[in-house]
Design an enzyme around this catalytic site. Structure first.
Site, PDB file in Angstrom:
ATOM      1  N   ASP A  19       0.860  -1.188   0.000  1.00  0.00           N
ATOM      2  CA  ASP A  19       0.000   0.000   0.000  1.00  0.00           C
ATOM      3  C   ASP A  19       0.893   1.235   0.000  1.00  0.00           C
ATOM      4  O   ASP A  19       1.689   1.429   0.920  1.00  0.00           O
ATOM      5  CB  ASP A  19      -0.897  -0.017   1.245  1.00  0.00           C
ATOM      6  CG  ASP A  19      -2.017   0.995   1.174  1.00  0.00           C
ATOM      7  OD1 ASP A  19      -2.139   1.674   0.143  1.00  0.00           O
ATOM      8  OD2 ASP A  19      -2.772   1.118   2.164  1.00  0.00           O
ATOM      9  N   ASP A 113      -2.880   2.460  -6.062  1.00  0.00           N
ATOM     10  CA  ASP A 113      -1.835   2.541  -5.039  1.00  0.00           C
ATOM     11  C   ASP A 113      -1.744   1.318  -4.133  1.00  0.00           C
ATOM     12  O   ASP A 113      -1.000   1.347  -3.148  1.00  0.00           O
ATOM     13  CB  ASP A 113      -2.029   3.794  -4.189  1.00  0.00           C
ATOM     14  CG  ASP A 113      -3.340   3.796  -3.422  1.00  0.00           C
ATOM     15  OD1 ASP A 113      -4.254   3.067  -3.827  1.00  0.00           O
ATOM     16  OD2 ASP A 113      -3.441   4.528  -2.429  1.00  0.00           O
ATOM     17  N   GLU A 114      -2.446   0.244  -4.427  1.00  0.00           N
ATOM     18  CA  GLU A 114      -2.317  -0.947  -3.578  1.00  0.00           C
ATOM     19  C   GLU A 114      -2.618  -2.205  -4.369  1.00  0.00           C
ATOM     20  O   GLU A 114      -3.364  -2.184  -5.345  1.00  0.00           O
ATOM     21  CB  GLU A 114      -3.209  -0.857  -2.339  1.00  0.00           C
ATOM     22  CG  GLU A 114      -4.680  -0.768  -2.623  1.00  0.00           C
ATOM     23  CD  GLU A 114      -5.518  -0.782  -1.353  1.00  0.00           C
ATOM     24  OE1 GLU A 114      -5.199  -1.547  -0.427  1.00  0.00           O
ATOM     25  OE2 GLU A 114      -6.503  -0.030  -1.294  1.00  0.00           O
TER      26      GLU A 114
END
Length: 367
Positions: A19, A113-114
């Site tokens: 993350d 983003d993860e």
């Protein structure tokens, strides 16, 4: 209240959840050195809008994502508002994803983003998932200049929780022998997948942490929470059988805009909708996706929301989407001013092809 045991236990895997730390905000600070170390948010402005991301400096003032911009500005008068640049975020996200693929093809992106990774069997032949997570974080830093946090465990649920334990720029591991004791102490609101409403309902039942949840039988939890009760019964015991899904099928594609001031006049609404439709068409062309259902999303000044949809027998061409959008807008007059319009397509060709051929198709990721 009996404490039942699950009959089958899924195989032990090595799962990593990576993350990025305050991703959008961190990208802006990376590209604008003058903003580093200062409270910054992406999205909205001091007068209107919603925060998409907040830097850690902004979070110290109680500013978080999904917060109305007006409230954020009151909490932090010196707050910097940066416009979102999704093309830039996608560019960096692609760089990060290439690092993941150096280790495994079993990568399941959750957003820009993860992502989850299954490194049980990996391309480097490394036995330690902890070491792999550390290497990935180092490579992300060297490649992009950004920090990432990671969680390591034997299933996705625990890996996701672990990635949040030592943020920012840290990592944590939850071993199989530690899982149940860890989960017993964990507050219910920290359980991945249990939202605010469910956490409040559990609180009213005297369930405040994992130990409380564990006291209730499977029958009781399914009676109170339906099928989700089975999920809650299992996860508090560290049981979560969902595999990393490397090819996630998109079910819709859309674009929307929150306006600087509420709109009411028909010509203003049409002009705004045309801009949104053009952006949707751009995304459709880029992805190659087609959809038989066109949906108009309307959010009014009082934050109530309405959707209007029309489904075609054939996939409409790009120019036909604009005709349908105008038709949906004119379907009935508005009695309240409008703060947001959105336009999207669903009943996509990729989903129908998946159902027909029985295989999943790899689709380029969009925000």
């Amino acid at each position: 209240m009996e404490n039942e045991q699950e009959i089958t236990t899924p195989p032990i895997r090595k799962i990593i959840h990576v993350d990025m730390d305050a991703f959008y905000a961190s990208v802006e600070q990376l590209d604008h050195p003058e903003w580093r170390g200062k409270p910054l948010v992406v999205g909205g402005n001091a007068a209107r809008g919603v925060i998409a991301a907040a830097s850690y400096e902004a979070r110290k003032f109680g500013v978080y994502s999904a917060m109305p911009s007006v409230l954020a500005a009151r909490k932090c008068p010196q707050l910097i508002f940066a416009p979102a640049r999704f093309d830039r975020y996608r560019e960096i996200s692609s760089q990060i994803r290439e690092i993941f693929y150096e280790y495994t093809d079993l990568v399941e992106p959750l957003s820009l983003d993860e992502a989850f990774m299954d490194v049980t069997e990996n391309k480097k032949g490394l036995k330690s998932a902890i070491l792999i997570a550390k290497q990935i974080r180092q490579k992300i830093k060297e490649s992009t200049g950004l920090n990432a946090s990671a969680g390591v465990s034997y299933n996705k649920f625990l890996a996701k929780i672990a990635s949040d334990l030592n943020k920012p720029n840290g990592q944590a591991v939850i071993l199989p022998e530690e899982a149940e004791e860890f989960l017993e102490k964990l507050p219910i609101k920290k359980f991945f997948g249990i939202g605010k409403v469910t956490a409040e309902k559990m609180g009213s039942l005297g369930i405040h942490n994992g130990k409380d949840l564990k006291q209730f039988s499977l029958q009781y939890l399914t009676r109170k929470f339906g099928k989700s009760g089975i999920h809650y019964f299992n996860i508090v015991r560290g049981i979560h059988s969902s595999e990393v899904q490397p090819h996630r099928i998109r079910k819709s594609l859309s674009a929307e805009n929150t306006f600087a001031s509420d709109l009411m006049a028909n010509e203003d609404l049409l002009a705004a909708l045309k801009h949104i439709c053009d952006e949707l068409v751009r995304r459709i062309k880029k992805s190659g996706i087609k959809g038989r259902t066109v949906t108009l999303k309307i959010k009014f000044s009082d934050f109530t929301q309405q959707t209007r949809s029309k489904t075609q027998e054939q996939y409409p061409h790009e120019e036909h989407i604009w005709e349908i959008a105008q038709e949906l807008l004119a379907q009935e007059p508005f009695e309240k001013s409008i703060r947001l319009l959105g336009l999207g397509i669903s009943n996509l060709n990729i989903v129908e092809e998946h159902q027909h051929f029985g295989e999943q198709l790899k689709i380029p990721f969009e925000e």
